[in-house]
Design a protein around this motif. Structure first.
Motif, PDB file in Angstrom:
ATOM      1  N   GLY A 134       0.808  -1.216   0.000  1.00 46.47           N
ATOM      2  CA  GLY A 134       0.000   0.000   0.000  1.00 46.47           C
ATOM      3  C   GLY A 134       0.839   1.262   0.000  1.00 46.47           C
ATOM      4  O   GLY A 134       0.473   2.272  -0.615  1.00 46.47           O
ATOM      5  N   ASN A 139      -1.995   4.517  -4.960  1.00 44.72           N
ATOM      6  CA  ASN A 139      -3.099   4.925  -5.834  1.00 44.72           C
ATOM      7  C   ASN A 139      -3.724   3.766  -6.606  1.00 44.72           C
ATOM      8  O   ASN A 139      -4.585   3.985  -7.452  1.00 44.72           O
ATOM      9  CB  ASN A 139      -2.614   5.997  -6.815  1.00 44.72           C
ATOM     10  CG  ASN A 139      -2.128   7.242  -6.092  1.00 44.72           C
ATOM     11  OD1 ASN A 139      -2.729   7.671  -5.105  1.00 44.72           O
ATOM     12  ND2 ASN A 139      -1.025   7.819  -6.573  1.00 44.72           N
ATOM     13  N   THR A 141      -5.927   0.296  -6.503  1.00 43.29           N
ATOM     14  CA  THR A 141      -6.856  -0.456  -5.673  1.00 43.29           C
ATOM     15  C   THR A 141      -7.656  -1.426  -6.529  1.00 43.29           C
ATOM     16  O   THR A 141      -7.637  -1.354  -7.766  1.00 43.29           O
ATOM     17  CB  THR A 141      -7.805   0.486  -4.906  1.00 43.29           C
ATOM     18  OG1 THR A 141      -8.530  -0.275  -3.922  1.00 43.29           O
ATOM     19  CG2 THR A 141      -8.784   1.170  -5.851  1.00 43.29           C
ATOM     20  N   THR A 142      -8.318  -2.347  -5.881  1.00 46.34           N
ATOM     21  CA  THR A 142      -9.148  -3.342  -6.565  1.00 46.34           C
ATOM     22  C   THR A 142     -10.233  -3.800  -5.609  1.00 46.34           C
ATOM     23  O   THR A 142     -10.079  -3.684  -4.386  1.00 46.34           O
ATOM     24  CB  THR A 142      -8.311  -4.553  -7.025  1.00 46.34           C
ATOM     25  OG1 THR A 142      -9.145  -5.468  -7.736  1.00 46.34           O
ATOM     26  CG2 THR A 142      -7.673  -5.267  -5.854  1.00 46.34           C
ATOM     27  N   GLU A 143     -11.301  -4.318  -6.159  1.00 46.04           N
ATOM     28  CA  GLU A 143     -12.388  -4.834  -5.324  1.00 46.04           C
ATOM     29  C   GLU A 143     -12.308  -6.343  -5.152  1.00 46.04           C
ATOM     30  O   GLU A 143     -13.053  -6.913  -4.355  1.00 46.04           O
ATOM     31  CB  GLU A 143     -13.749  -4.457  -5.949  1.00 46.04           C
ATOM     32  CG  GLU A 143     -13.995  -2.962  -6.025  1.00 46.04           C
ATOM     33  CD  GLU A 143     -13.853  -2.293  -4.671  1.00 46.04           C
ATOM     34  OE1 GLU A 143     -14.437  -2.795  -3.687  1.00 46.04           O
ATOM     35  OE2 GLU A 143     -13.129  -1.270  -4.588  1.00 46.04           O
ATOM     36  N   ARG A 164      -3.097  -4.189   3.677  1.00 46.23           N
ATOM     37  CA  ARG A 164      -3.218  -3.229   2.573  1.00 46.23           C
ATOM     38  C   ARG A 164      -4.436  -2.325   2.718  1.00 46.23           C
ATOM     39  O   ARG A 164      -4.359  -1.112   2.515  1.00 46.23           O
ATOM     40  CB  ARG A 164      -3.292  -3.980   1.237  1.00 46.23           C
ATOM     41  CG  ARG A 164      -3.667  -3.122   0.020  1.00 46.23           C
ATOM     42  CD  ARG A 164      -2.679  -1.991  -0.203  1.00 46.23           C
ATOM     43  NE  ARG A 164      -3.078  -1.111  -1.291  1.00 46.23           N
ATOM     44  CZ  ARG A 164      -3.857  -0.043  -1.148  1.00 46.23           C
ATOM     45  NH1 ARG A 164      -4.357   0.275   0.050  1.00 46.23           N
ATOM     46  NH2 ARG A 164      -4.146   0.712  -2.178  1.00 46.23           N
ATOM     47  N   PHE A 165      -5.582  -2.893   3.088  1.00 47.48           N
ATOM     48  CA  PHE A 165      -6.836  -2.136   3.040  1.00 47.48           C
ATOM     49  C   PHE A 165      -7.431  -1.821   4.413  1.00 47.48           C
ATOM     50  O   PHE A 165      -8.397  -1.061   4.498  1.00 47.48           O
ATOM     51  CB  PHE A 165      -7.878  -2.913   2.219  1.00 47.48           C
ATOM     52  CG  PHE A 165      -7.468  -3.165   0.804  1.00 47.48           C
ATOM     53  CD1 PHE A 165      -7.387  -2.122  -0.103  1.00 47.48           C
ATOM     54  CD2 PHE A 165      -7.160  -4.444   0.371  1.00 47.48           C
ATOM     55  CE1 PHE A 165      -7.008  -2.344  -1.420  1.00 47.48           C
ATOM     56  CE2 PHE A 165      -6.773  -4.684  -0.944  1.00 47.48           C
ATOM     57  CZ  PHE A 165      -6.694  -3.635  -1.845  1.00 47.48           C
ATOM     58  N   GLU A 168     -11.345  -1.659   5.298  1.00 46.87           N
ATOM     59  CA  GLU A 168     -11.965  -1.765   3.977  1.00 46.87           C
ATOM     60  C   GLU A 168     -11.844  -3.179   3.410  1.00 46.87           C
ATOM     61  O   GLU A 168     -12.573  -3.541   2.483  1.00 46.87           O
ATOM     62  CB  GLU A 168     -11.319  -0.773   3.008  1.00 46.87           C
ATOM     63  CG  GLU A 168     -11.568   0.689   3.347  1.00 46.87           C
ATOM     64  CD  GLU A 168     -10.862   1.612   2.381  1.00 46.87           C
ATOM     65  OE1 GLU A 168     -10.338   1.118   1.351  1.00 46.87           O
ATOM     66  OE2 GLU A 168     -10.827   2.823   2.639  1.00 46.87           O
ATOM     67  N   LYS A 172     -14.085  -6.184   0.472  1.00 48.16           N
ATOM     68  CA  LYS A 172     -13.488  -6.729  -0.747  1.00 48.16           C
ATOM     69  C   LYS A 172     -14.033  -8.135  -1.026  1.00 48.16           C
ATOM     70  O   LYS A 172     -14.492  -8.845  -0.131  1.00 48.16           O
ATOM     71  CB  LYS A 172     -11.964  -6.796  -0.615  1.00 48.16           C
ATOM     72  CG  LYS A 172     -11.297  -5.449  -0.321  1.00 48.16           C
ATOM     73  CD  LYS A 172     -11.492  -4.457  -1.438  1.00 48.16           C
ATOM     74  CE  LYS A 172     -10.785  -3.137  -1.125  1.00 48.16           C
ATOM     75  NZ  LYS A 172     -11.019  -2.124  -2.169  1.00 48.16           N
TER      76      LYS A 172
END
Length: 414
Positions: A134, A139, A141-143, A164-165, A168, A172
């Motif tokens: 990260g 900049n 990102t992915t779902e 990383r998230f 959030e 994912k």
């Protein structure tokens, strides 16, 4: 043309990993090595020119440190423990060298290993790598994140996502796809273990006799204790040359499983699926996938990036070799592909491989001075250089000839 040929040869020569006499032997345990940054053996620039920007990132991450995989490794370690229990009294009264006196403390050596599963160190490796990823690619990102269905790989994906998230990660999509086949055995161990067993038996008291299987179990105990607790008394029992032989065994096993020694080109053919997906991906800027050492090594084999000539052989240890899993696929290995463009330094889209935090030169498609300097090549040249992979369709005649028996269990990145 002569000068260009010499330069290409120099790049190729730099890919031969030396024995690194000053390297810590415990950083060279083959694919059972704790995560390590790859050595800077390639003489290429670590950073891209300032006028370049990365626009697509594709990560293939090996799971973190784990317990013994498969029944054979655990059986060898358990057999060692049982041998020591049976000889407990004889060991108590013996005069042992300092590096074996741990056998006289308490109950002696006891293995407390959790087979197959991610260790606490493995969880930390993946969380830390998620944080570092990260920071390096803030900049992107992915779902969706993909992993093989093996629990240690699913867990690795989860801990990476947490790093990383953060919170959030709960939003994912964490998905699984199938695995590629596991490793196969080799005969190198029959050549190098007897001399180690003989040396150890000379140090042990009357009534205590190791078999080659016990020695093998002790080598595995060294690696898996490190994976579980960052230390092992067994690692001090072996000298650097003996650990180098163990490392070579691990390399031969993986080379014969998914590398260049696999029958019918099965390794490169299986790896072609990853390479083809790598080339065709255009839908999103970031791909995060989690698999095994075999996933990474099969992909490298399809591209010929770590091929030895002549091939590795169990007839003798090859000190200077390109196929070296300690550097390419330690636990928690990171294969990162970057697509980038530049204002002036390069023409058109380019690609490079960052393997375990060091640029791994794409020598099979390097054409220009800048390619060799930065270990990169143009995307167009990369596609042409990997015609072997792009010509193969999953399930076609070539595929069936090499991998037909494994088609139902392949990890197909998507």
């Amino acid at each position: 043309m002569f000068i260009q040929g010499i330069l290409n040869w120099l790049t190729l020569a730099s890919l031969t990993f030396n024995s690194h006499e000053h390297d810590d032997p415990l950083k060279r345990l083959g694919n059972l090595t704790p995560y390590r940054v790859a050595p800077t053996s390639h003489k290429v620039e670590a950073e891209l020119p300032g006028d370049c920007s990365v626009d697509r990132v594709m990560l293939m991450h090996r799971h973190g440190s784990r317990g013994p995989a498969g029944s054979e490794e655990m059986t060898l370690i358990n057999s060692l423990v049982q041998t020591l229990r049976d000889c407990h009294d004889a060991l108590q009264d013996a005069h042992l060298p300092e590096n074996l006196r741990f056998l006289q403390t308490g109950k002696g050596y006891e293995a407390h290993l959790d087979p197959e599963n991610l260790t606490i160190i493995g969880r930390q490796q993946l969380f830390n790598h998620g944080v570092e990823f990260g920071l390096k690619y803030p900049n992107f990102t992915t779902e969706t994140l993909l992993s093989s269905p093996s629990q240690r790989v699913v867990d690795s994906m989860y801990f990476f996502a947490q790093g990383r998230f953060g919170r959030e990660a709960n939003d994912k999509n964490l998905l699984t796809v199938n695995d590629i086949p596991g490793p196969v055995a080799n005969e190198w161990s029959n050549l190098y273990l007897p001399s180690i067993t003989e040396r150890l038996n000379d140090l042990l008291p009357y009534g205590v006799s190791f078999t080659d299987d016990n020695t093998h179990g002790a080598l595995y105990a060294c690696a898996y204790d490190l994976a579980a607790r960052n230390e092992s008394p067994w690692c001090n029992v072996f000298d650097a040359d003996e650990l180098a032989n163990f490392e070579y065994e691990m390399d031969l096993i993986m080379d014969a499983s998914v590398g260049y020694l696999a029958p019918n080109d099965a390794g490169p053919v299986m790896g072609s699926v990853f390479v083809k997906e790598l080339i065709n991906r255009e839908a999103q800027p970031l791909y995060l996938e989690f698999g095994h050492d075999s996933t990474i090594l099969a992909a490298m084999a399809a591209m010929g990036l770590n091929k030895d000539d002549p091939p590795l052989s169990p007839d003798g240890l090859r000190q200077h070799r390109r196929f070296r899993t300690s550097y390419q696929t330690p636990f928690a290995a990171q294969m990162v592909w970057e697509r980038f463009t530049c204002e002036e330094s390069f023409d058109g889209p380019q690609i490079r491989l960052v393997l375990n935090e060091e640029t791994y030169p794409l020598w099979t498609c390097a054409e220009t001075k800048h390619d060799r300097r930065f270990g990169t090549c143009s995307l167009d040249t990369f596609v042409r250089a990997n015609k072997f992979s792009t010509d193969i369709e999953f399930g076609d005649e070539t595929w069936q000839a090499a991998c037909g028996a494994h088609s139902g269990g392949l990890y197909v990145p998507g």
